[in-house]
Motif scaffolding. Structure first.
Motif, PDB file in Angstrom:
ATOM      1  N   THR A  75     -51.569  11.751  -3.635  1.00 23.37           N
ATOM      2  CA  THR A  75     -52.575  11.512  -2.603  1.00 23.37           C
ATOM      3  C   THR A  75     -53.929  11.059  -3.145  1.00 23.37           C
ATOM      4  OG1 THR A  75     -53.159  13.854  -2.630  1.00 23.37           O
ATOM      5  CG2 THR A  75     -51.515  13.148  -1.009  1.00 23.37           C
ATOM      6  N   TYR A 108     -47.202  27.034   9.483  1.00 26.51           N
ATOM      7  CA  TYR A 108     -47.464  26.024  10.499  1.00 26.51           C
ATOM      8  C   TYR A 108     -46.527  24.857  10.206  1.00 26.51           C
ATOM      9  CZ  TYR A 108     -50.166  23.412  13.922  1.00 26.51           C
ATOM     10  OH  TYR A 108     -50.545  22.711  15.039  1.00 26.51           O
ATOM     11  N   PRO A 109     -46.089  24.126  11.219  1.00 26.71           N
ATOM     12  CA  PRO A 109     -45.091  23.071  10.994  1.00 26.71           C
ATOM     13  C   PRO A 109     -45.441  22.049   9.915  1.00 26.71           C
ATOM     14  CG  PRO A 109     -45.297  23.489  13.330  1.00 26.71           C
ATOM     15  CD  PRO A 109     -46.386  24.297  12.651  1.00 26.71           C
ATOM     16  N   ASP A 110     -46.727  21.750   9.714  1.00 27.45           N
ATOM     17  CA  ASP A 110     -47.058  20.735   8.712  1.00 27.45           C
ATOM     18  C   ASP A 110     -47.294  21.316   7.314  1.00 27.45           C
ATOM     19  OD1 ASP A 110     -49.561  21.891   9.033  1.00 27.45           O
ATOM     20  OD2 ASP A 110     -50.598  19.994   9.358  1.00 27.45           O
ATOM     21  N   MET A 111     -47.052  22.612   7.160  1.00 27.27           N
ATOM     22  CA  MET A 111     -47.211  23.245   5.849  1.00 27.27           C
ATOM     23  C   MET A 111     -45.861  23.348   5.149  1.00 27.27           C
ATOM     24  SD  MET A 111     -49.970  26.252   6.598  1.00 27.27           S
ATOM     25  CE  MET A 111     -50.194  26.658   4.875  1.00 27.27           C
ATOM     26  N   LEU A 112     -45.900  23.479   3.839  1.00 26.58           N
ATOM     27  CA  LEU A 112     -44.676  23.625   3.063  1.00 26.58           C
ATOM     28  C   LEU A 112     -44.072  25.012   3.268  1.00 26.58           C
ATOM     29  CD1 LEU A 112     -45.882  21.957  -0.254  1.00 26.58           C
ATOM     30  CD2 LEU A 112     -44.331  20.991   1.459  1.00 26.58           C
ATOM     31  N   ARG A 128     -42.563  28.953   7.273  1.00 26.24           N
ATOM     32  CA  ARG A 128     -43.868  28.374   6.970  1.00 26.24           C
ATOM     33  C   ARG A 128     -44.876  28.914   7.971  1.00 26.24           C
ATOM     34  NH1 ARG A 128     -42.570  22.496   6.530  1.00 26.24           N
ATOM     35  NH2 ARG A 128     -40.443  23.054   6.191  1.00 26.24           N
TER      36      ARG A 128
END
Length: 170
Positions: free
Chosen positions: A124, A49-53, A47
């Motif tokens: 969301t 970045y860590p918060d991306m899928l 990925r």
């Protein structure tokens, strides 16, 4: 081809090309991993970045967007996938299945769809309602290209020798 861009012309061929180019980029990623001596599946969990899928989810979502859009515009159910792919071969099969499904649509299937009401239920944002034209141009196409571009960026970030021509296709 008519002087006015039809909903079919603005969707199905665009989705097919994007999925074909994505498949090409994935194949280059798999070949690169093998040439570098590491397991290609490592790329699937990569990925930006860590918060991306991870890559595998980016590809699944791109495929889902491509199959859901013409189905919603035509007012029909699309096939469902379980999101269990864990290999490049499984992702290729998914992309191929979606491309085959897209080829079942023609101009007549999407005729008048610019005015069709499309409602999406999202985790969301709750329900989102569009007319067909707004759905295609304001949601489906941008969503597809976001996930295809992110897939390209993940592969490139991991050293896969990709360029703009791989993203755009020949």
């Amino acid at each position: 081809m008519s002087a006015v861009l039809s909903m079919y012309e603005a969707s199905v061929p665009v989705f097919l090309r994007a999925l074909s180019n994505l498949r090409h980029s994935l194949a280059k990623g798999e070949a690169h991993a093998l040439a570098q001596g590491y397991e290609p599946a490592v790329l699937l969990e990569s990925r930006l970045y860590p918060d991306m899928l991870p890559l595998v989810r980016q590809v699944q979502i791109a495929a889902d967007t491509a199959k859901f859009a013409p189905a919603r515009l035509a007012g029909v159910e699309s096939p469902r996938f379980e999101d269990v792919e864990s290999t490049f071969a499984e992702l290729y099969a998914r992309l191929d299945a979606v491309s085959d499904y897209l080829r079942t649509f023609d101009e007549a299937a999407l005729e008048g769809s610019e005015a069709r009401t499309v409602t999406l239920s999202t985790r969301t944002r709750g329900d989102m309602t569009f007319d067909g034209r707004s759905y295609l141009f304001g949601f489906a196409l941008p969503n597809l290209f976001f996930h295809v571009a992110t897939s390209h960026a993940i592969l490139r970030h991991n050293g896969v020798p990709l360029g703009k021509r791989d993203y755009l296709g020949e």
